[in-house]
Write an enzyme that holds these catalytic residues in place. Structure first.
Site, short mmCIF file in Angstrom:
data_model
loop_
_atom_site.label_atom_id
_atom_site.label_comp_id
_atom_site.label_asym_id
_atom_site.label_seq_id
_atom_site.Cartn_x
_atom_site.Cartn_y
_atom_site.Cartn_z
N HIS A 1 0.85 -1.19 0.00
CA HIS A 1 0.00 0.00 0.00
C HIS A 1 0.89 1.24 0.00
CE1 HIS A 1 -4.02 -1.77 1.70
NE2 HIS A 1 -3.53 -2.45 0.67
N LYS B 1 1.59 -0.50 15.12
CA LYS B 1 3.00 -0.56 15.49
C LYS B 1 3.42 -1.80 16.29
CE LYS B 1 4.65 3.05 13.60
NZ LYS B 1 4.36 2.47 12.28
N TYR C 1 -8.81 5.21 8.17
CA TYR C 1 -8.90 5.52 9.60
C TYR C 1 -9.86 6.69 9.74
CZ TYR C 1 -4.55 2.85 10.44
OH TYR C 1 -3.59 1.87 10.54
P1 RFL Z 1 2.69 -12.45 21.29
O1 RFL Z 1 2.18 -12.47 19.90
O2 RFL Z 1 1.75 -12.12 22.39
O3 RFL Z 1 3.37 -13.86 21.56
C1 RFL Z 1 3.75 -14.25 22.86
C2 RFL Z 1 3.74 -15.77 22.90
O4 RFL Z 1 4.18 -16.20 24.19
C3 RFL Z 1 3.32 -17.24 24.66
N1 RFL Z 1 3.38 -17.25 26.12
C4 RFL Z 1 4.08 -18.15 26.83
N2 RFL Z 1 4.84 -19.18 26.46
C5 RFL Z 1 5.43 -19.93 27.44
N3 RFL Z 1 5.27 -19.67 28.77
C6 RFL Z 1 4.52 -18.62 29.19
N4 RFL Z 1 4.37 -18.37 30.49
C7 RFL Z 1 3.89 -17.80 28.21
N5 RFL Z 1 3.08 -16.73 28.25
C8 RFL Z 1 2.79 -16.40 26.99
C9 RFL Z 1 1.95 -16.86 24.09
O5 RFL Z 1 1.09 -17.99 24.01
C10 RFL Z 1 2.34 -16.33 22.72
O6 RFL Z 1 2.36 -17.33 21.72
O7 RFL Z 1 3.91 -11.42 21.45
P2 RFL Z 1 5.05 -11.03 20.40
O8 RFL Z 1 5.66 -12.23 19.76
O9 RFL Z 1 5.92 -10.04 21.09
O10 RFL Z 1 4.26 -10.28 19.19
C11 RFL Z 1 3.59 -9.06 19.41
C12 RFL Z 1 2.39 -8.93 18.49
O11 RFL Z 1 1.61 -10.11 18.57
C13 RFL Z 1 1.53 -7.71 18.81
O12 RFL Z 1 2.34 -6.60 19.08
C14 RFL Z 1 0.58 -7.32 17.66
O13 RFL Z 1 -0.38 -8.32 17.41
C15 RFL Z 1 -0.14 -5.99 17.97
N6 RFL Z 1 -1.11 -5.60 16.93
C16 RFL Z 1 -0.68 -4.99 15.75
N7 RFL Z 1 0.64 -4.81 15.52
C17 RFL Z 1 1.06 -4.26 14.34
O14 RFL Z 1 2.28 -4.09 14.16
N8 RFL Z 1 0.18 -3.90 13.33
C18 RFL Z 1 -1.14 -4.06 13.48
O15 RFL Z 1 -1.87 -3.80 12.52
C19 RFL Z 1 -1.64 -4.60 14.73
N9 RFL Z 1 -2.95 -4.79 14.93
C20 RFL Z 1 -2.48 -5.83 17.11
C21 RFL Z 1 -3.39 -5.39 16.08
C22 RFL Z 1 -2.97 -6.47 18.25
C23 RFL Z 1 -4.32 -6.67 18.39
N10 RFL Z 1 -4.75 -7.37 19.58
C24 RFL Z 1 -5.70 -8.39 19.57
C25 RFL Z 1 -4.04 -7.18 20.81
C26 RFL Z 1 -4.74 -5.57 16.22
C27 RFL Z 1 -5.23 -6.19 17.38
C28 RFL Z 1 -6.73 -6.32 17.48
C1 PHB Z 2 -5.67 -4.78 10.97
O1 PHB Z 2 -5.83 -4.97 9.75
O2 PHB Z 2 -5.93 -5.65 11.81
C2 PHB Z 2 -5.15 -3.48 11.44
C3 PHB Z 2 -4.72 -2.55 10.51
C4 PHB Z 2 -4.25 -1.32 10.93
C5 PHB Z 2 -4.21 -1.02 12.28
C6 PHB Z 2 -4.62 -1.96 13.21
C7 PHB Z 2 -5.11 -3.19 12.79
O3 PHB Z 2 -3.77 0.20 12.67
#
Ligand code: RFL
Ligand code: PHB
Length: 388
Positions: A72, A296, A200
């Site tokens: 994009h 982020k 957004y």
């Molecule tokens: P994770 O993905 O939480 O993975 C951590 C892993 O550790 C395991 N765990 C354990 N394992 C062993 N022993 C324990 N005691 C443990 N406790 C936990 C868990 O089961 C898991 O598998 O962290 P990591 O790897 O640092 O990754 C971070 C990302 O997942 C997170 O920052 C993003 O998903 C945030 N996020 C977004 N980030 C972006 O860069 N762009 C986006 O568009 C974006 N959209 C989002 C998001 C997060 C969202 N939610 C649901 C919080 C949209 C949403 C809705």
């Molecule tokens: C998503 O597609 O899940 C998404 C995209 C942009 C954001 C957050 C989540 O800022």
């Protein structure tokens, strides 16, 4: 059992770290609490910064992203149901890639399997020992049997609710937190995205986001009060509210359908520092959380992995001081992304105690963004991600 780096958590951070360490000839073992199916089924981030994409390519996991991801060159912002575009390519010569975290995670698992990497899933009771001393080791229980892994380093990649950050003494750690008084209700639907790029939307009724995964899979979000539950929102109520908040031109062509996933995510900003204590380094969500408005979270997790991989590579090559800079280097980028995510969240959302004055200020700032190339360039520079 012994390894060089024990990695707690098999999410995107833990998997990418183990892959990069492997390519540098450094052994690791990944310990994951959940099943592989659970980890691969989680629907989360959707937008990859170009720096994250380059890192994934360097790790040898970029092929499918480059084939199936959607570059994009800009994004749409909207205010009072009128959208305008910020052109990343023209302003900062970069593109982001829309490619789901679920797919990144699948690609990383495939790469670790191809290299016969050790990932132990469904572990219980992971406990860190002597992380602040010279004989770090990790214990856990699997299928009723206790196991022990001795190592040089422990990478805490276990997310916000993990055990790693909690293993650092409170006297060492400073935590900063802001909890926002709303959440995001997200749905996934097998419908074509309403627009080619993300939208957004700031609206007096609350924020909305139109995103996507592919040509027939859309992801939409609505700002909702923290007290709402996903079950209380019917699909019809969701679509009707979304139409009210997005640009009128988009509302007219929005295609709706049954949701195949529906959940509410709370919004918070959180930073724990330092990110290293003795032989334990925190990575990704284990150390910091941003509200998703700036996309982020995953990208910051990936940049932490990049810094830690470089520091550990130098350490194993004999440069024992390189690891001393890890925390400060990572936190410098983390705080800038924390600032951007907080600013963008505040700009786009409606706060419960908000005065009409505040909404006027938000609309004025969005009007400035709509018309000032300089304001747009600052937004674009942060959105596509600051340099690693
Ligand atoms: P994770 O993905 O939480 O993975 C951590 C892993 O550790 C395991 N765990 C354990 N394992 C062993 N022993 C324990 N005691 C443990 N406790 C936990 C868990 O089961 C898991 O598998 O962290 P990591 O790897 O640092 O990754 C971070 C990302 O997942 C997170 O920052 C993003 O998903 C945030 N996020 C977004 N980030 C972006 O860069 N762009 C986006 O568009 C974006 N959209 C989002 C998001 C997060 C969202 N939610 C649901 C919080 C949209 C949403 C809705
Ligand atoms: C998503 O597609 O899940 C998404 C995209 C942009 C954001 C957050 C989540 O800022």
């Amino acid at each position: 059992m012994r390894t060089q780096v024990a990695i707690v958590g098999g999410g995107p951070s833990g998997l990418l770290l183990s892959q990069l360490l492997h390519l540098s000839g450094i052994e690791s073992v990944v310990l994951e609490r959940r099943s592989r199916a659970h980890v691969m089924g989680r629907i989360r981030a959707g937008v990859l910064e170009p720096g994250t994409a380059r890192l994934l390519r360097r790790a040898g996991v970029g092929d499918r992203m480059d084939r199936e991801g959607h570059p994009h060159g800009g994004t749409h912002l909207s205010v009072r149901n009128q959208g305008f575009r910020v052109d990343f390519e023209a302003l900062v010569s970069e593109q982001v890639i829309v490619y789901g975290q679920t797919e990144v995670t699948k690609d990383l698992y495939a790469a670790r399997d191809a290299h016969e990497g050790t990932i132990i899933d469904e572990v219980e009771g992971v406990t860190l020992h002597d992380a602040g001393g010279e004989t770090p080791h990790v214990t856990w229980v699997k299928d009723g049997t206790e196991h022990r892994l001795d190592c040089d380093w422990i990478a805490g990649c276990d997310g916000f609710h993990g055990v790693s950050r909690r293993s650092i003494p409170a006297s060492v750690l400073t935590e900063y937190e802001r909890v926002y008084p709303f959440g995001w209700l997200g749905i996934l639907s097998e419908t074509p995205p309403v627009a080619e790029e993300l939208i957004y939307a700031n609206h007096a009724r609350g924020f909305a986001l139109c995103s996507m995964r592919n040509a027939n899979l859309s992801r939409y979000y609505l700002q909702v009060p923290n007290t709402d539950t996903a079950d209380a929102w019917s699909d019809d109520a969701f679509w009707s509210e979304l139409r009210k908040r997005i640009p009128s031109a988009a509302a007219e062509v929005l295609q709706t359908g049954p949701s195949i996933e529906k959940s509410i995510a709370p919004l918070r900003s959180f930073v724990a520092e330092p990110m290293r204590w003795g032989r334990l380094c925190l990575v990704g969500d284990a150390a910091h959380i941003v509200p998703p408005t700036g996309a982020k979270g995953l990208n910051l997790a990936m940049s932490d992995v990049h810094y830690l991989h470089e520091a550990l590579r130098h350490w194993y090559e004999g440069d024992r001081a390189a690891i001393d800079g890890y925390s400060a280097r990572a936190l410098s980028r983390v705080w800038k992304a924390t600032r951007f995510s907080w600013w963008f969240t505040t700009l786009m959302h409606r706060f419960p105690d908000q005065h009409p004055f505040d909404q006027h200020l938000r609309e004025a700032e969005l009007d400035l963004l709509a018309t000032s190339p300089r304001a747009q360039a600052a937004f674009a520079e942060n959105y596509v991600g600051l340099p690693l």
